[in-house]
Design an enzyme around this catalytic site. Structure first.
Site: not given
Length: 300
Positions: A1-3
């Site tokens: 997902m990561c941000g």
């Protein structure tokens, strides 16, 4: 997902310490990636004849190889210090950046290189980076950051974001998404003599943009072309010595939200990251439209 997160102070004295503010933003979206965290931080002012290099080195022979490579490149070692899993060296160097950078990468794992840029990344959370590296005390003009959920590579410091543009100074990227024409674009750049240290598509995007700028394009023009040239789903932030920019693919599957006032521009994957800058205050935020790009430059 990561941000992802990015922050630029339009002028000095924006009532925030850069490293602390970015770490707070990343802590706000840490649920998007608990495996590793990283920041690309830019000093307010920098010496054009002084370069900072950050290596991943875990033994004395690796440090000896770095010192030898610096001497071979006629770079004068000015400062050397260990920080967490990395070693930072500052050198006086006046030659060409690209062959120098490649030579240094052959000696050890080079995380970043620049006159103003310093990339600090490791496994763990934003709070771990504060504890181990003291990033919350690092001030500067602008920067970008990333929290990572590993999906296609190992959980280790060198696989964390940000990635610098291998062979170029002061260009870094954080990216949420996937570039599906990665190998096609990489082979084109390799045919022109560019080198890559990972199979991460974020490194490719960084080199692609840095190459465009080295050919005389503005960052804005390079970002505009990237929307057409890159296939896949992506939202990314890029930083240079002068400022930051973003680009989103035309499907806009990866989130991005931003806030701007007279003193700063802040961008992140989720609004909760922006709220960390102004706790308890209502913010008027916007979401960049599909297929768009934009840049901001700091006042010098």
């Amino acid at each position: 997902m990561c941000g992802i997160a990015g922050l630029l102070f339009k002028r000095p004295g924006a009532n925030h310490v850069l490293g602390r503010a970015l770490a707070d933003m990343l802590d706000g979206c840490q649920h998007r990636g608990l495996d590793s965290t990283g920041l690309a931080l830019y000093a307010e002012r920098a010496d054009d004849e002084r370069l900072r290099l950050r290596f991943l080195v875990d033994d004395d022979p690796g440090l000896a190889r770095i010192r030898s490579a610096l001497a071979d490149a006629s770079a004068t070692l000015l400062e050397e210090r260990r920080e967490g899993a990395s070693v930072v060296v500052e050198v006086a160097y006046r030659g060409e950046i690209r062959p120098f950078a490649y030579a240094m990468e052959h000696a050890a794992k080079l995380v970043s290189l620049g006159h103003a840029l310093d990339i600090i990344k490791d496994v763990g959370t934003a709070r771990d980076l504060e504890r181990i590296y003291g990033v919350d005390h690092v001030d500067g003009s602008h920067g970008i950051g990333h929290v990572r959920l590993a999906t296609e590579s190992e959980v280790k410091p060198e696989a964390a974001h940000p990635f610098w543009a291998t062979g170029f100074a002061d260009v870094a990227i954080v990216h949420n998404g996937q570039i599906t024409n990665y190998w096609k674009m990489r082979r084109r750049l390799e045919a022109r003599g560019f080198e890559f240290r990972t199979d991460n598509d974020s490194e490719l995007v960084a080199v692609y943009l840095a190459d465009k700028m080295a050919q005389g394009q503005s960052l804005e023009a390079a970002l505009a072309q990237s929307v057409d040239d890159l296939d896949g789903t992506f939202s990314f932030l890029v930083s240079t010595r002068e400022g930051i920019g973003y680009a989103k693919d035309r499907l806009a599957a990866k989130p991005m939200v931003m806030y701007e006032d007279d003193s700063l521009i802040a961008i992140a994957s989720e609004e909760v990251s922006l709220n960390r800058l102004f706790p308890g205050q209502p913010l008027s935020t916007t979401e960049p439209a599909p297929g768009t790009f934009r840049t901001w430059s700091r006042s010098i």
